[in-house]
Every structure is written in structure tokens, then in C-alpha cells.
Design an enzyme around this catalytic site. Structure first.
Site, PDB file in Angstrom:
ATOM      1  N   GLN A  80      -5.925 -14.367   5.725  1.00  0.00           N
ATOM      2  CA  GLN A  80      -6.693 -13.205   5.261  1.00  0.00           C
ATOM      3  C   GLN A  80      -7.117 -13.448   3.822  1.00  0.00           C
ATOM      4  O   GLN A  80      -6.278 -13.709   2.953  1.00  0.00           O
ATOM      5  CB  GLN A  80      -5.861 -11.915   5.360  1.00  0.00           C
ATOM      6  CG  GLN A  80      -6.726 -10.690   5.086  1.00  0.00           C
ATOM      7  CD  GLN A  80      -6.024  -9.352   5.313  1.00  0.00           C
ATOM      8  OE1 GLN A  80      -5.960  -8.528   4.421  1.00  0.00           O
ATOM      9  NE2 GLN A  80      -5.504  -9.124   6.511  1.00  0.00           N
ATOM     10  N   SER A  94     -15.322  -2.848  -1.132  1.00  0.00           N
ATOM     11  CA  SER A  94     -14.686  -1.575  -1.500  1.00  0.00           C
ATOM     12  C   SER A  94     -15.663  -0.395  -1.460  1.00  0.00           C
ATOM     13  O   SER A  94     -15.491   0.585  -2.179  1.00  0.00           O
ATOM     14  CB  SER A  94     -14.029  -1.662  -2.874  1.00  0.00           C
ATOM     15  OG  SER A  94     -13.132  -2.745  -2.913  1.00  0.00           O
ATOM     16  N   PHE A 120     -11.791  -6.646   1.939  1.00  0.00           N
ATOM     17  CA  PHE A 120     -12.871  -6.016   1.156  1.00  0.00           C
ATOM     18  C   PHE A 120     -14.241  -6.321   1.780  1.00  0.00           C
ATOM     19  O   PHE A 120     -15.184  -6.671   1.064  1.00  0.00           O
ATOM     20  CB  PHE A 120     -12.883  -6.493  -0.304  1.00  0.00           C
ATOM     21  CG  PHE A 120     -11.761  -5.994  -1.172  1.00  0.00           C
ATOM     22  CD1 PHE A 120     -11.183  -4.746  -0.953  1.00  0.00           C
ATOM     23  CD2 PHE A 120     -11.298  -6.750  -2.239  1.00  0.00           C
ATOM     24  CE1 PHE A 120     -10.152  -4.285  -1.769  1.00  0.00           C
ATOM     25  CE2 PHE A 120     -10.275  -6.291  -3.065  1.00  0.00           C
ATOM     26  CZ  PHE A 120      -9.706  -5.059  -2.835  1.00  0.00           C
ATOM     27  N   PRO A 121     -14.383  -6.212   3.114  1.00  0.00           N
ATOM     28  CA  PRO A 121     -15.672  -6.579   3.723  1.00  0.00           C
ATOM     29  C   PRO A 121     -16.841  -5.739   3.209  1.00  0.00           C
ATOM     30  O   PRO A 121     -17.976  -6.222   3.176  1.00  0.00           O
ATOM     31  CB  PRO A 121     -15.432  -6.343   5.226  1.00  0.00           C
ATOM     32  CG  PRO A 121     -14.292  -5.384   5.302  1.00  0.00           C
ATOM     33  CD  PRO A 121     -13.425  -5.709   4.119  1.00  0.00           C
ATOM     34  N   LEU A 122     -16.552  -4.502   2.815  1.00  0.00           N
ATOM     35  CA  LEU A 122     -17.639  -3.663   2.287  1.00  0.00           C
ATOM     36  C   LEU A 122     -17.625  -3.651   0.760  1.00  0.00           C
ATOM     37  O   LEU A 122     -18.205  -2.761   0.136  1.00  0.00           O
ATOM     38  CB  LEU A 122     -17.528  -2.236   2.856  1.00  0.00           C
ATOM     39  CG  LEU A 122     -17.795  -2.146   4.366  1.00  0.00           C
ATOM     40  CD1 LEU A 122     -17.484  -0.757   4.907  1.00  0.00           C
ATOM     41  CD2 LEU A 122     -19.240  -2.526   4.699  1.00  0.00           C
ATOM     42  N   SER A 162      -2.061 -14.934   3.145  1.00  0.00           N
ATOM     43  CA  SER A 162      -3.192 -14.293   2.471  1.00  0.00           C
ATOM     44  C   SER A 162      -3.216 -14.700   1.004  1.00  0.00           C
ATOM     45  O   SER A 162      -2.169 -15.033   0.432  1.00  0.00           O
ATOM     46  CB  SER A 162      -3.040 -12.773   2.602  1.00  0.00           C
ATOM     47  OG  SER A 162      -4.137 -12.104   2.035  1.00  0.00           O
ATOM     48  N   ASN A 163      -4.403 -14.639   0.422  1.00  0.00           N
ATOM     49  CA  ASN A 163      -4.566 -14.882  -1.020  1.00  0.00           C
ATOM     50  C   ASN A 163      -4.054 -16.246  -1.474  1.00  0.00           C
ATOM     51  O   ASN A 163      -3.524 -16.378  -2.572  1.00  0.00           O
ATOM     52  CB  ASN A 163      -3.871 -13.773  -1.829  1.00  0.00           C
ATOM     53  CG  ASN A 163      -4.518 -12.422  -1.615  1.00  0.00           C
ATOM     54  OD1 ASN A 163      -5.678 -12.245  -1.934  1.00  0.00           O
ATOM     55  ND2 ASN A 163      -3.782 -11.487  -1.043  1.00  0.00           N
ATOM     56  N   TYR A 208       0.861  -1.186   0.000  1.00  0.00           N
ATOM     57  CA  TYR A 208       0.000   0.000   0.000  1.00  0.00           C
ATOM     58  C   TYR A 208       0.895   1.232   0.000  1.00  0.00           C
ATOM     59  O   TYR A 208       1.465   1.616   1.010  1.00  0.00           O
ATOM     60  CB  TYR A 208      -0.939   0.038   1.214  1.00  0.00           C
ATOM     61  CG  TYR A 208      -1.745  -1.233   1.432  1.00  0.00           C
ATOM     62  CD1 TYR A 208      -2.030  -2.115   0.384  1.00  0.00           C
ATOM     63  CD2 TYR A 208      -2.220  -1.561   2.708  1.00  0.00           C
ATOM     64  CE1 TYR A 208      -2.744  -3.279   0.602  1.00  0.00           C
ATOM     65  CE2 TYR A 208      -2.947  -2.726   2.921  1.00  0.00           C
ATOM     66  CZ  TYR A 208      -3.193  -3.581   1.863  1.00  0.00           C
ATOM     67  OH  TYR A 208      -3.902  -4.730   2.084  1.00  0.00           O
ATOM     68  N   LYS A 268     -24.059   3.628  -0.296  1.00  0.00           N
ATOM     69  CA  LYS A 268     -24.193   5.033  -0.691  1.00  0.00           C
ATOM     70  C   LYS A 268     -23.974   5.266  -2.183  1.00  0.00           C
ATOM     71  O   LYS A 268     -24.126   6.374  -2.665  1.00  0.00           O
ATOM     72  CB  LYS A 268     -23.252   5.895   0.132  1.00  0.00           C
ATOM     73  CG  LYS A 268     -21.803   5.570  -0.095  1.00  0.00           C
ATOM     74  CD  LYS A 268     -20.897   6.541   0.648  1.00  0.00           C
ATOM     75  CE  LYS A 268     -19.494   6.352   0.139  1.00  0.00           C
ATOM     76  NZ  LYS A 268     -18.552   5.839   1.081  1.00  0.00           N
TER      77      LYS A 268
HETATM   78  P1  NAP Z   1     -13.645  -2.252   2.173  1.00  0.00           P
HETATM   79  O1  NAP Z   1     -13.360  -2.350   3.598  1.00  0.00           O
HETATM   80  O2  NAP Z   1     -14.500  -3.258   1.527  1.00  0.00           O
HETATM   81  O3  NAP Z   1     -14.302  -0.826   1.837  1.00  0.00           O
HETATM   82  C1  NAP Z   1     -13.762   0.324   2.404  1.00  0.00           C
HETATM   83  C2  NAP Z   1     -14.389   1.559   1.726  1.00  0.00           C
HETATM   84  O4  NAP Z   1     -15.784   1.606   1.964  1.00  0.00           O
HETATM   85  C3  NAP Z   1     -13.845   2.839   2.328  1.00  0.00           C
HETATM   86  O5  NAP Z   1     -12.611   3.185   1.770  1.00  0.00           O
HETATM   87  C4  NAP Z   1     -14.956   3.811   1.973  1.00  0.00           C
HETATM   88  O6  NAP Z   1     -14.845   4.123   0.583  1.00  0.00           O
HETATM   89  C5  NAP Z   1     -16.194   2.952   2.196  1.00  0.00           C
HETATM   90  N1  NAP Z   1     -16.702   3.009   3.591  1.00  0.00           N
HETATM   91  C6  NAP Z   1     -16.160   2.435   4.698  1.00  0.00           C
HETATM   92  N2  NAP Z   1     -16.927   2.646   5.777  1.00  0.00           N
HETATM   93  C7  NAP Z   1     -17.981   3.362   5.363  1.00  0.00           C
HETATM   94  C8  NAP Z   1     -19.118   3.905   6.021  1.00  0.00           C
HETATM   95  N3  NAP Z   1     -19.342   3.723   7.306  1.00  0.00           N
HETATM   96  N4  NAP Z   1     -20.007   4.588   5.287  1.00  0.00           N
HETATM   97  C9  NAP Z   1     -19.826   4.772   3.954  1.00  0.00           C
HETATM   98  N5  NAP Z   1     -18.766   4.298   3.269  1.00  0.00           N
HETATM   99  C10 NAP Z   1     -17.850   3.600   3.976  1.00  0.00           C
HETATM  100  O7  NAP Z   1     -12.320  -2.177   1.285  1.00  0.00           O
HETATM  101  P2  NAP Z   1     -10.791  -2.046   1.643  1.00  0.00           P
HETATM  102  O8  NAP Z   1     -10.529  -0.916   2.551  1.00  0.00           O
HETATM  103  O9  NAP Z   1     -10.067  -2.070   0.363  1.00  0.00           O
HETATM  104  O10 NAP Z   1     -10.489  -3.410   2.398  1.00  0.00           O
HETATM  105  C11 NAP Z   1     -10.336  -3.470   3.807  1.00  0.00           C
HETATM  106  C12 NAP Z   1      -8.919  -3.739   4.176  1.00  0.00           C
HETATM  107  O11 NAP Z   1      -8.552  -5.064   3.807  1.00  0.00           O
HETATM  108  C13 NAP Z   1      -7.895  -2.856   3.445  1.00  0.00           C
HETATM  109  O12 NAP Z   1      -7.811  -1.562   3.970  1.00  0.00           O
HETATM  110  C14 NAP Z   1      -6.655  -3.676   3.610  1.00  0.00           C
HETATM  111  O13 NAP Z   1      -6.091  -3.425   4.881  1.00  0.00           O
HETATM  112  C15 NAP Z   1      -7.179  -5.103   3.509  1.00  0.00           C
HETATM  113  N6  NAP Z   1      -7.017  -5.700   2.167  1.00  0.00           N
HETATM  114  C16 NAP Z   1      -6.217  -6.796   2.059  1.00  0.00           C
HETATM  115  C17 NAP Z   1      -6.052  -7.423   0.841  1.00  0.00           C
HETATM  116  C18 NAP Z   1      -5.172  -8.635   0.735  1.00  0.00           C
HETATM  117  O14 NAP Z   1      -4.763  -8.969  -0.381  1.00  0.00           O
HETATM  118  N7  NAP Z   1      -4.878  -9.285   1.812  1.00  0.00           N
HETATM  119  C19 NAP Z   1      -6.705  -6.939  -0.295  1.00  0.00           C
HETATM  120  C20 NAP Z   1      -7.531  -5.836  -0.151  1.00  0.00           C
HETATM  121  C21 NAP Z   1      -7.685  -5.227   1.082  1.00  0.00           C
HETATM  122  P3  NAP Z   1     -15.453   5.429  -0.113  1.00  0.00           P
HETATM  123  O15 NAP Z   1     -15.535   6.509   0.894  1.00  0.00           O
HETATM  124  O16 NAP Z   1     -14.512   5.709  -1.230  1.00  0.00           O
HETATM  125  O17 NAP Z   1     -16.792   5.009  -0.618  1.00  0.00           O
END
Ligand code: NAP
Length: 312
Positions: free
Chosen positions: A177, A210, A206-208, A157-158, A59, A216
Site C-alpha cells: 500500500q 485527500s 490518498f487516491p483522491l 506500506s510506506n 486511526y 469540489k
Molecule cells: P482520499 O481517499 O484521497 O480522499 C478521501 C476524501 O475525499 C474524503 O474524506 C472526502 O473528504 C473526499 N471525498 C471522497 N469521496 C468523495 C466524493 N464522491 N465526492 C466528494 N468528495 C469526496 O483520502 P484518504 O481517505 O485519507 O485515503 C484513503 C484511505 O487510504 C484512508 O481512508 C486509509 O484507509 C488509507 N490510507 C493509508 C495510508 C498509509 O500510510 N498506508 C495513508 C493514508 C491513507 P471531504 O468530504 O472532507 O472533502
């Protein structure tokens, strides 16, 4: 203060709502990120009870670890925060290459320690498998680092189920992960049963979806090319429209409960036996504080099943 949960069999106890920090200095993933805003968000998260931070070398690359490290240093509470990071990537002639060799993983941990300004990492993951290194050898290198006290627990992971089995040949893997959210549920079939059986904690990334599952976005939402979402399949064409319709159904359930969609979605994951902690990402402190409200949500069996069916 939230009740702490244990991450699998590790000795790490955390608030089940952690923070994913790929948008903290993740300039290679999202455009126009403000680094100070990222540092401030990490601090605000911790001030509000988040104590599990997930970052990775890639990152940025490097910036997320540096900014997370800076925030913790400035707060002066390293021991109150559980820090997870990942490595496996290097750049050769400007091209990203995966390397799980013991020598490279050990070097990567040393470099992460420097960027994070700490002398131990609570959870270190092999971010992606490479093609050549036997997985148990790669994990063996992490076991040595664990014995030296440089890392406190071992993650991967992955990986596919077969790769995970190989990685866990000696029983050293503490955490897996993997991609998992209501729109992408493949992990349930094979990985959940294995991780449960082997006492490996499954941390969904990616729980949300992304942001798609935060409820929203609408059919007019678009992302610039430099935003990783511009190329994700579930944000494209008919699939995107279909997903928006499903999210609309969640709206109804959330409304009935007087909560917001992300709280419902995140609580649904925590209701799984395989999942101890989640790491939703965020762009600002308001989102983090909102996601922390998940802790107040109780999902009934009927609601759980309804959501399960909706996204089957
Ligand atoms: P995510 O958790 O699915 O989605 C996060 C996005 O959702 C935020 O950046 C924001 O985007 C929106 N959001 C979050 N909370 C919100 C709320 N309460 N209300 C409205 N919008 C909200 O995606 P992610 O951050 O990519 O994934 C989570 C974490 O997993 C990463 O930060 C990383 O640490 C990890 N990850 C790991 C891998 C791996 O290969 N191991 C891959 C991907 C991610 P907007 O404001 O732009 O809408």
C-alpha cells in the site's frame, strides 16, 4: 452486485471499490468526527456493495478499528467482508514510535483482533518500516501469523523500493500500500514495475489526494489546524492553485462523459495493470455511493492518455 476482483495472488476477492476508514473514528486526523456517523457509513457502504474495508491501529488511535469492528458485528456478516488493517506504531511516554519487531507485530495483531471483534484479519500490513528490524524478519513474523490462520495475507506500506525488496526476500509479501494519486505519481517509476513483476498488488492510498481530486474545493477552501490537510504541501499556496487548475481540466473530461470528477479519477487508477482495488476514503454514505458509480465508467485509451498527460 459488482463483479469481484482478486487482490493480486491472495485468495481475497472483492468489489474493486473498497472503503478507506481513516475518517471513521480518526480523531487524530480530522476534527469533529461523529463516531455513530462513522459506524453508519461503514454499514451503508457494505449494504451498497462495498466489501473491502481498510483501517489501521493508528486511526484514532484504535477507534477506527473499534468502530469498523462494531459495524461488522452489528451487521453480523463478518465472512462477507474483507478486512484490512495495519500496525507498527506504539506510544512511549506519549510519543509515537515505530516497532516492526516480530514480538511487537504479533502483539499488535492480537490487539487489532480484539478491537475488530474478530478471530482473523484478511490482510495485515506493516504500516511503516522501523529503522532497526530487518524487513524480512518483520514479514517472517506475519508469515507465522498467516500459517496460524490469524491473518490471511501479508501487506507492507510506506516502504521504499529497496525496503520492499528486503521485505519480500522470501516472496511472502502479497500487497503493497503506497501513496499514489494523479498529483503524486512517484510510485509509477519504481514500485509499479517491481510489484507487477512480483505479483504484489499495489493499493494506492490518498487516491483522491485527500479530497482535492474530488473536484469540489476552490481557492477559498481552508482547513482547521487539526485537519491533516492543513499541512499537506499540495494544499498550500501556488501548488494548491496549480492543482485546482488541473482539476478544472478534469471537469471538462468528466462533463463530456456525463460523470463526476471522482469517478473519472478512480476509474483511471483501476485502468492500471498494477492496481486491483482502490480504497477511497469518505465522510458520509453519499460519497461512498457516489464513488461506487466508478464501476460504471469506461475510460478509453485516448481519455486515459489525456489525463496521463495533464498530470504528467
Ligand atoms: P482520499 O481517499 O484521497 O480522499 C478521501 C476524501 O475525499 C474524503 O474524506 C472526502 O473528504 C473526499 N471525498 C471522497 N469521496 C468523495 C466524493 N464522491 N465526492 C466528494 N468528495 C469526496 O483520502 P484518504 O481517505 O485519507 O485515503 C484513503 C484511505 O487510504 C484512508 O481512508 C486509509 O484507509 C488509507 N490510507 C493509508 C495510508 C498509509 O500510510 N498506508 C495513508 C493514508 C491513507 P471531504 O468530504 O472532507 O472533502
Amino acid at each position: 452486485m459488482a463483479e469481484k476482483t482478486r487482490i493480486g495472488r491472495t485468495d481475497l476477492y472483492v468489489n474493486p471499490i473498497g472503503l478507506g476508514t481513516n475518517a471513521v473514528g480518526g480523531h487524530n486526523l480530522y476534527p469533529n468526527l461523529d463516531e455513530q456517523q462513522g459506524v453508519d457509513m461503514v454499514k451503508e457502504s457494505v449494504e451498497n456493495g462495498v466489501d473491502f474495508l481498510d483501517t489501521a491501529f493508528i486511526y484514532g488511535p484504535g477507534y477506527s478499528e473499534e468502530l469498523v469492528g462494531k459495524a461488522i458485528k452489528e451487521m453480523g456478516n463478518r465472512n462477507e467482508v474483507v478486512l484490512a488493517t495495519k500496525g507498527a506504531q506504539k506510544f512511549v511516554n506519549g510519543k509515537e514510535v515505530l516497532d516492526n519487531s516480530p514480538a511487537f507485530l504479533k502483539q499488535s495483531v492480537e490487539e487489532s483482533l480484539k478491537r475488530l471483534q474478530t478471530d482473523y484479519i484478511d490482510l495485515y500490513y506493516i504500516h511503516f518500516p522501523d529503522e532497526d528490524t530487518p524487513k524480512s524478519e518483520a514479514v517472517g513474523a506475519l508469515k507465522e501469523l498467516k500459517d496460524e490462520g490469524k491473518i490471511r495475507s501479508i501487506g507492507v506500506s510506506n516502504m521504499s523500493l529497496d525496503q520492499l525488496k528486503e521485505a519480500n526476500q522470501d516472496g511472502y509479501v502479497d500487497v503493497f500500500q503506497g501513496l499514489y494519486n494523479l498529483l503524486q505519481r512517484d510510485s509509477e517509476k519504481e514500485l509499479f514495475p517491481y510489484t507487477l513483476e512480483n505479483n504484489i498488488s499495489f493499493v494506492p492510498f490518498f487516491p483522491l489526494a485527500s479530497g482535492l481530486l474530488a473536484g469540489k474545493y476552490d481557492k477559498h477552501t481552508t482547513f482547521p489546524e487539526s485537519d491533516l490537510r492543513s499541512s499537506m504541501p499540495h494544499f498550500q499556496g501556488d501548488a494548491f492553485m496549480n492543482n485546482l487548475e488541473k482539476v478544472e481540466q478534469l471537469h471538462k473530461i468528466a462533463n463530456q462523459k456525463g460523470i463526476d470528477i471522482p469517478h473519472l479519477v478512480l476509474a483511471w487508477y483501476l485502468a492500471h495493470e498494477a492496481v486491483d482495488v482502490i480504497i477511497p476514503g469518505a465522510k458520509n454514505g453519499e460519497q461512498v455511493k457516489s464513488n461506487l458509480k466508478t464501476l460504471e465508467v469506461d475510460i478509453s485509451k485516448q481519455e486515459f492518455d489525456e489525463i496521463d498527460k495533464l498530470f504528467a
